[in-house]
Scaffold this motif. Structure first.
Motif, PDB file in Angstrom:
ATOM      1  N   UNK A 260      39.252  56.689  39.172  1.00 46.20           N
ATOM      2  CA  UNK A 260      39.117  55.269  39.515  1.00 46.20           C
ATOM      3  C   UNK A 260      38.718  54.479  38.271  1.00 46.20           C
ATOM      4  N   UNK A 261      39.651  53.666  37.795  1.00 46.84           N
ATOM      5  CA  UNK A 261      39.401  52.854  36.605  1.00 46.84           C
ATOM      6  C   UNK A 261      39.140  51.391  36.961  1.00 46.84           C
ATOM      7  N   UNK A 262      39.594  50.970  38.130  1.00 48.17           N
ATOM      8  CA  UNK A 262      39.402  49.586  38.566  1.00 48.17           C
ATOM      9  C   UNK A 262      38.483  49.584  39.785  1.00 48.17           C
ATOM     10  N   UNK A 263      37.344  48.943  39.636  1.00 47.98           N
ATOM     11  CA  UNK A 263      36.373  48.938  40.729  1.00 47.98           C
ATOM     12  C   UNK A 263      35.809  47.560  41.032  1.00 47.98           C
ATOM     13  N   UNK A 264      35.974  46.621  40.115  1.00 51.22           N
ATOM     14  CA  UNK A 264      35.256  45.349  40.239  1.00 51.22           C
ATOM     15  C   UNK A 264      36.164  44.163  40.537  1.00 51.22           C
ATOM     16  N   UNK A 265      37.386  44.428  40.996  1.00 43.71           N
ATOM     17  CA  UNK A 265      38.276  43.315  41.326  1.00 43.71           C
ATOM     18  C   UNK A 265      37.778  42.586  42.577  1.00 43.71           C
ATOM     19  N   UNK A 266      38.134  41.312  42.683  1.00 45.47           N
ATOM     20  CA  UNK A 266      37.651  40.490  43.803  1.00 45.47           C
ATOM     21  C   UNK A 266      38.153  40.982  45.151  1.00 45.47           C
ATOM     22  N   UNK A 267      39.356  41.581  45.206  1.00 46.92           N
ATOM     23  CA  UNK A 267      39.881  42.060  46.478  1.00 46.92           C
ATOM     24  C   UNK A 267      39.425  43.471  46.811  1.00 46.92           C
ATOM     25  N   UNK A 268      38.486  44.005  46.034  1.00 42.82           N
ATOM     26  CA  UNK A 268      37.907  45.320  46.305  1.00 42.82           C
ATOM     27  C   UNK A 268      36.457  45.202  46.782  1.00 42.82           C
ATOM     28  N   UNK A 269      36.049  44.016  47.139  1.00 44.94           N
ATOM     29  CA  UNK A 269      34.667  43.777  47.551  1.00 44.94           C
ATOM     30  C   UNK A 269      34.616  43.336  49.006  1.00 44.94           C
ATOM     31  N   UNK A 270      33.528  43.664  49.661  1.00 43.72           N
ATOM     32  CA  UNK A 270      33.305  43.200  51.028  1.00 43.72           C
ATOM     33  C   UNK A 270      32.864  41.740  51.000  1.00 43.72           C
ATOM     34  N   UNK A 271      32.800  41.132  52.172  1.00 45.49           N
ATOM     35  CA  UNK A 271      32.384  39.731  52.234  1.00 45.49           C
ATOM     36  C   UNK A 271      30.953  39.539  51.747  1.00 45.49           C
ATOM     37  N   UNK A 272      30.082  40.483  52.053  1.00 44.27           N
ATOM     38  CA  UNK A 272      28.706  40.390  51.560  1.00 44.27           C
ATOM     39  C   UNK A 272      28.657  40.462  50.036  1.00 44.27           C
ATOM     40  N   UNK A 273      29.465  41.359  49.470  1.00 39.77           N
ATOM     41  CA  UNK A 273      29.501  41.463  48.013  1.00 39.77           C
ATOM     42  C   UNK A 273      30.101  40.213  47.385  1.00 39.77           C
ATOM     43  N   UNK A 274      31.137  39.665  48.005  1.00 42.75           N
ATOM     44  CA  UNK A 274      31.708  38.418  47.508  1.00 42.75           C
ATOM     45  C   UNK A 274      30.700  37.283  47.593  1.00 42.75           C
ATOM     46  N   UNK A 275      29.965  37.231  48.694  1.00 43.37           N
ATOM     47  CA  UNK A 275      28.965  36.178  48.887  1.00 43.37           C
ATOM     48  C   UNK A 275      27.833  36.289  47.872  1.00 43.37           C
ATOM     49  N   UNK A 276      27.532  37.502  47.441  1.00 42.24           N
ATOM     50  CA  UNK A 276      26.488  37.686  46.421  1.00 42.24           C
ATOM     51  C   UNK A 276      27.008  37.403  45.014  1.00 42.24           C
ATOM     52  N   UNK A 277      28.304  37.636  44.793  1.00 43.04           N
ATOM     53  CA  UNK A 277      28.878  37.474  43.450  1.00 43.04           C
ATOM     54  C   UNK A 277      29.219  36.025  43.148  1.00 43.04           C
ATOM     55  N   UNK A 278      29.665  35.273  44.146  1.00 41.76           N
ATOM     56  CA  UNK A 278      30.118  33.896  43.925  1.00 41.76           C
ATOM     57  C   UNK A 278      29.021  33.010  43.317  1.00 41.76           C
ATOM     58  N   UNK A 279      27.761  33.031  43.826  1.00 43.19           N
ATOM     59  CA  UNK A 279      26.725  32.200  43.182  1.00 43.19           C
ATOM     60  C   UNK A 279      26.477  32.570  41.724  1.00 43.19           C
ATOM     61  N   UNK A 280      26.570  33.847  41.387  1.00 43.92           N
ATOM     62  CA  UNK A 280      26.374  34.270  39.994  1.00 43.92           C
ATOM     63  C   UNK A 280      27.474  33.694  39.110  1.00 43.92           C
ATOM     64  N   UNK A 281      28.723  33.790  39.578  1.00 40.85           N
ATOM     65  CA  UNK A 281      29.835  33.235  38.812  1.00 40.85           C
ATOM     66  C   UNK A 281      29.742  31.713  38.725  1.00 40.85           C
ATOM     67  N   UNK A 282      29.288  31.085  39.815  1.00 41.74           N
ATOM     68  CA  UNK A 282      29.151  29.623  39.822  1.00 41.74           C
ATOM     69  C   UNK A 282      28.097  29.179  38.817  1.00 41.74           C
ATOM     70  N   UNK A 283      26.976  29.862  38.763  1.00 44.67           N
ATOM     71  CA  UNK A 283      25.924  29.513  37.798  1.00 44.67           C
ATOM     72  C   UNK A 283      26.400  29.735  36.366  1.00 44.67           C
ATOM     73  N   UNK A 284      27.139  30.828  36.159  1.00 45.84           N
ATOM     74  CA  UNK A 284      27.666  31.094  34.818  1.00 45.84           C
ATOM     75  C   UNK A 284      28.662  30.016  34.403  1.00 45.84           C
ATOM     76  N   UNK A 285      29.492  29.584  35.343  1.00 47.63           N
ATOM     77  CA  UNK A 285      30.467  28.528  35.039  1.00 47.63           C
ATOM     78  C   UNK A 285      29.766  27.202  34.754  1.00 47.63           C
ATOM     79  N   UNK A 286      28.758  26.872  35.535  1.00 46.60           N
ATOM     80  CA  UNK A 286      28.004  25.633  35.303  1.00 46.60           C
ATOM     81  C   UNK A 286      27.278  25.672  33.966  1.00 46.60           C
TER      82      UNK A 286
END
Length: 484
Positions: A260-286
């Protein structure tokens, strides 16, 4: 009423199972057809191919389920209308709402199952399928070389040949090879009339033996000074036989197809994981936007433009054109400074625009995936409230007309879903709105069809259009008759 409910459920479930399996098979075969070129001829054992199909099937189930619900609801309700069972039920005082109540409950359950699939099984299947496909694609690259087009599977090379023949399919005719460099691009070109590939199982090298060809290498791109470029611009040679090795260790790897070489793609995450990742990406973008805006603010010296050290501000005589208050040399200095600062700010924005767009698009991928899965979970319910009243209106069962209507409706739904996703990924609309475009389009249609079916009316009242036209022509006809 329990007997009636069982009969209605049976009428729905039988075509549902059949249509769901047919649609699932068609979608899986479509994916297999798209990747067949990269899988065929790799010497992959049947268990690994079946495993690939298994993960592909799991990933496609959430897409096939809404289509199955739509088609089976049209078929089931159309069959009931065609056999006059609706008329019998209405004569017994049973309304359409009461007839479809067990189907509504079943559809809600199917929507819940679809949600569980999208949240738990779909990310796991996507992870396994993508990694397995990558490992299969990179296994035995020599067998995957296709004649007539450039092959880029081998690292650092573009290889083209007209024909591949021989018992082991390792003999080549009319070979053209570009050796690539990540820094200097194409520098070495090799052509040959014939060629041979030697690749042993487990070896990290692939050997090319070329016959009757030409060799050309350009040094001008790698030379550091202009004088060296003029002295040694290129070299070329003609050969009868030329042999070289290509390191394929990064392609073949250790032969582990389950790696397994690909593990962190957005379509490989559950909704809880997506919900936890989105604020981190949003803060980084801001934070990136804030940092870039501060840089432009400093380049433009914007703070100095509004700073007044003296409390008594000097009055500007000409408010319309401030430059008229300065002499010629001062005007030139001011304009040159303004142009310099503007160019610096513009260059800074241009250099950072791609990184900002990439980061914004990455955030949009996660946002769209989160809302898209929730919207797809409710698609079973939405399409049911289109299919069920449509079936009761057309009163046709079987795979004929219901299949055509189901395909047309799902194409509209799929187009709206794809359009909304693309617009959301490009930041043209919000991710929430992009995920709801299909629902916004289909919901009014479902309400309209449900109301028409409840009132036992057709999709369109043709008499309401034709009757005024007939009455209009009847007036002229009656006058003509009286005159005669």
């Amino acid at each position: 009423m329990k007997i009636l409910d069982k009969y209605i459920l049976k009428t729905f479930l039988v075509p549902f199972v059949a249509t769901f399996l047919i649609v699932l098979f068609v979608l899986v075969m479509q994916v297999l057809w798209q990747v067949f070129e990269n899988i065929a001829g790799k010497g992959i054992s049947l268990p690994f191919i079946l495993k690939f199909l298994y993960y592909t099937t799991l990933g496609i189930v959430p897409q096939a389920l809404p289509i199955g619900v739509l088609l089976s609801s049209i078929m089931a309700l159309g069959s009931l209308g065609e056999n006059y069972e609706f008329a019998a039920a209405k004569s017994a005082g049973i309304s359409l709402q009461r007839l479809v109540r067990p189907l509504i409950i079943l559809t809600i359950i199917l929507s819940g199952i679809n949600f569980l699939f999208l949240n738990n099984i779909f990310p796991y299947a996507t992870l396994k399928q993508r990694n397995l496909y990558y490992n299969i694609k990179k296994k035995k690259p020599a067998l995957a070389l296709v004649p007539g087009s450039f092959n880029s599977d081998l690292p650092g090379y573009q290889i083209k040949f007209e024909e591949k023949y021989g018992e082991e399919q390792n003999l080549l005719k009319k070979v053209l090879i570009y050796q690539l460099s990540s820094i200097h691009g194409n520098q070495k070109v090799i052509t040959a009339e014939r060629g041979k590939i030697i690749s042993e199982e487990g070896s990290r090298y692939m050997t090319f033996i070329l016959y009757d060809g030409n060799y050309y290498e350009d040094y001008t791109k790698s030379a550091k000074t202009q004088s060296k470029r003029l002295k040694m611009p290129a070299s070329q040679a003609t050969f009868k036989e030329y042999e070289f090795n290509i390191d394929i260790s990064t392609v073949v790897g250790d032969g582990q197809l389950n790696e397994e070489k690909f593990k962190n793609s957005y379509n490989m995450r559950t909704l809880n994981q997506l919900n936890d990742t989105i604020p981190i990406l949003k803060n980084s973008y801001d934070d990136m936007l804030l940092s870039r805006s501060k840089t432009i603010f400093n380049i433009a010296s914007a703070k100095e433009l509004h700073a007044y050290n003296d409390s008594l501000k000097p009055k500007i005589e000409n408010q319309e054109d401030i430059l008229e208050n300065f002499d010629l040399q001062s005007k030139i200095t001011i304009l040159n400074t303004a142009i310099s600062k503007m160019n610096s700010a513009f260059t800074n924005v241009k250099n950072n625009s791609n990184s900002i767009k990439y980061k914004r698009k990455s955030l949009n991928f996660y946002d769209s995936e989160f809302y898209g899965r929730i919207a797809l979970s409710f698609s079973c319910l939405i399409l049911f409230f289109i299919g069920a009243p449509l079936g009761s209106i057309i009163r046709k069962g079987g795979f004929g007309l219901p299949m055509i209507l189901a395909i047309a409706i799902y194409v509209i739904y799929f187009f709206g879903n794809t359009l909304g996703k693309n617009l959301a990924e490009e930041s043209s609309v919000s991710s929430l709105l992009g995920s709801c475009i299909s629902t916004i389009v289909m919901l009014p249609l479902g309400i309209f069809l449900t109301r028409r079916a409840t009132k036992d009316k057709g999709i369109f009242n043709v008499d309401a259009i034709l009757t005024p036209i007939k009455n209009f022509f009847k007036k002229f006809t009656s006058k003509k008759d009286i005159h005669i």
